[in-house]
Design an enzyme around this catalytic site. Structure first.
Site, mmCIF file in Angstrom:
data_model
loop_
_atom_site.group_PDB
_atom_site.id
_atom_site.type_symbol
_atom_site.label_atom_id
_atom_site.label_comp_id
_atom_site.label_asym_id
_atom_site.label_seq_id
_atom_site.Cartn_x
_atom_site.Cartn_y
_atom_site.Cartn_z
ATOM 1 N N ASP A 218 -21.313 -45.924 91.571
ATOM 2 C CA ASP A 218 -22.169 -46.423 92.639
ATOM 3 C C ASP A 218 -23.622 -45.989 92.494
ATOM 4 O O ASP A 218 -23.943 -45.045 91.783
ATOM 5 C CB ASP A 218 -21.665 -45.909 93.994
ATOM 6 C CG ASP A 218 -21.969 -44.425 94.186
ATOM 7 O OD1 ASP A 218 -21.612 -43.625 93.299
ATOM 8 O OD2 ASP A 218 -22.578 -44.069 95.215
ATOM 9 N N LYS B 268 -21.469 -39.312 78.273
ATOM 10 C CA LYS B 268 -22.876 -39.230 77.847
ATOM 11 C C LYS B 268 -23.063 -37.982 76.983
ATOM 12 O O LYS B 268 -23.393 -36.912 77.506
ATOM 13 C CB LYS B 268 -23.796 -39.118 79.068
ATOM 14 C CG LYS B 268 -23.864 -40.362 79.940
ATOM 15 C CD LYS B 268 -24.827 -40.123 81.103
ATOM 16 C CE LYS B 268 -25.038 -41.369 81.922
ATOM 17 N NZ LYS B 268 -25.824 -41.113 83.138
ATOM 18 N N ASP C 296 -20.942 -36.506 82.457
ATOM 19 C CA ASP C 296 -22.389 -36.440 82.229
ATOM 20 C C ASP C 296 -22.700 -35.035 81.705
ATOM 21 O O ASP C 296 -22.451 -34.738 80.549
ATOM 22 C CB ASP C 296 -23.058 -36.768 83.578
ATOM 23 C CG ASP C 296 -24.568 -36.911 83.498
ATOM 24 O OD1 ASP C 296 -25.046 -37.620 82.613
ATOM 25 O OD2 ASP C 296 -25.271 -36.313 84.324
HETATM 26 P P1 5GP Z 1 -21.413 -34.222 85.690
HETATM 27 O O1 5GP Z 1 -22.873 -34.006 85.408
HETATM 28 O O2 5GP Z 1 -20.845 -33.117 86.538
HETATM 29 O O3 5GP Z 1 -20.630 -34.425 84.403
HETATM 30 O O4 5GP Z 1 -21.307 -35.562 86.496
HETATM 31 C C1 5GP Z 1 -21.405 -35.511 87.874
HETATM 32 C C2 5GP Z 1 -21.259 -36.826 88.554
HETATM 33 O O5 5GP Z 1 -22.521 -37.461 88.462
HETATM 34 C C3 5GP Z 1 -20.285 -37.851 88.012
HETATM 35 O O6 5GP Z 1 -18.955 -37.646 88.426
HETATM 36 C C4 5GP Z 1 -20.855 -39.108 88.649
HETATM 37 O O7 5GP Z 1 -20.397 -39.222 89.968
HETATM 38 C C5 5GP Z 1 -22.347 -38.821 88.621
HETATM 39 N N1 5GP Z 1 -23.024 -39.532 87.512
HETATM 40 C C6 5GP Z 1 -23.407 -39.058 86.322
HETATM 41 N N2 5GP Z 1 -24.008 -40.014 85.597
HETATM 42 C C7 5GP Z 1 -23.979 -41.134 86.357
HETATM 43 C C8 5GP Z 1 -24.447 -42.489 86.162
HETATM 44 O O8 5GP Z 1 -25.006 -42.888 85.136
HETATM 45 N N3 5GP Z 1 -24.233 -43.349 87.200
HETATM 46 C C9 5GP Z 1 -23.610 -42.984 88.361
HETATM 47 N N4 5GP Z 1 -23.455 -43.914 89.293
HETATM 48 N N5 5GP Z 1 -23.164 -41.724 88.570
HETATM 49 C C10 5GP Z 1 -23.342 -40.823 87.581
#
Ligand code: 5GP
Ligand code: MG
Length: 184
Positions: free
Chosen positions: A162, A134, A106
């Site tokens: 989840d 994303k 993300d």
């Molecule tokens: P980051 O922002 O560090 O790349 O992502 C952090 C965490 O946010 C991911 O590992 C995931 O657990 C959660 N996350 C980000 N986007 C989503 C989403 O659309 N759905 C879900 N269930 N978790 C998400």
């Protein structure tokens, strides 16, 4: 199933199990070509990547190992602030090619921390394989070598992902249905 309800919120199907399997197969083929002979170590990040990791590894046909890791975040002392600990790296990763298996990238904050820690531990080469990416939310410059499916900036559940603990078991990926949710 075209709709599911989790914690009282409605989600509609976004990516079918068949589409997921096809995209996972494409990633496995690239990995089989790129990493043949390198005897890579796959490190799947729990909990979210468990389904992707299982399906991916069934399609990886090169000599390789897999293990599971978790990024634990806790509050340290007032001087250390928030502390991230990478748990589960039991193998000696010095000099190895490591592929981190993620459910979703993300903002990229999580993967950046994980990659920095694996570098500190001496990995020779680190690549990232993510089920979902994303790009609109991504704020980092680390290259994401293997992406199964590029998605817009929506909240997704299913296939390992989840919503407050629910939905990881779903074979398809669902998106929060804002319109149906408002009509309740
Ligand atoms: P980051 O922002 O560090 O790349 O992502 C952090 C965490 O946010 C991911 O590992 C995931 O657990 C959660 N996350 C980000 N986007 C989503 C989403 O659309 N759905 C879900 N269930 N978790 C998400
Ligand atoms: Mg995750």
């Amino acid at each position: 199933m075209s709709n599911v309800v989790l914690h009282g919120h409605k989600f509609r199907i976004k990516i079918s199990a068949a589409e997921i399997q096809k995209a996972v197969g494409d990633v496995a083929r690239q990995i089989n070509t790129d990493l043949k002979g390198k005897k890579p170590l796959f490190l799947a990040v729990l909990n979210g990547s468990f389904m992707f990791a299982a399906d991916l590894m069934k399609k990886v046909n090169i000599e390789s190992e897999i293990s599971f890791i978790k990024l634990a975040s806790y509050n340290g002392t007032s001087s250390t602030g928030k502390v991230n600990e990478l748990i589960g790296v039991n193998e000696d990763i010095k000099g190895r090619t490591v592929i981190v298996i993620e459910d979703i990238v993300d903002t990229g904050t999580t993967i950046e921390v994980i990659v920095a820690k694996l570098k500190e531990m001496g990995a020779a080469e680190i690549k990232i394989a993510t089920l979902l990416f994303k790009p609109e939310a991504y704020t980092k410059s680390l290259p994401i070598e293997y992406t199964a499916i590029v998605v817009p900036n929506d909240f997704l559940v299913g296939y390992g992902l989840d919503y407050n603990g629910l939905g990881r078991n779903l074979a398809d990926i669902y998106v929060l249905d804002y319109v149906a949710d408002q009509k309740k």
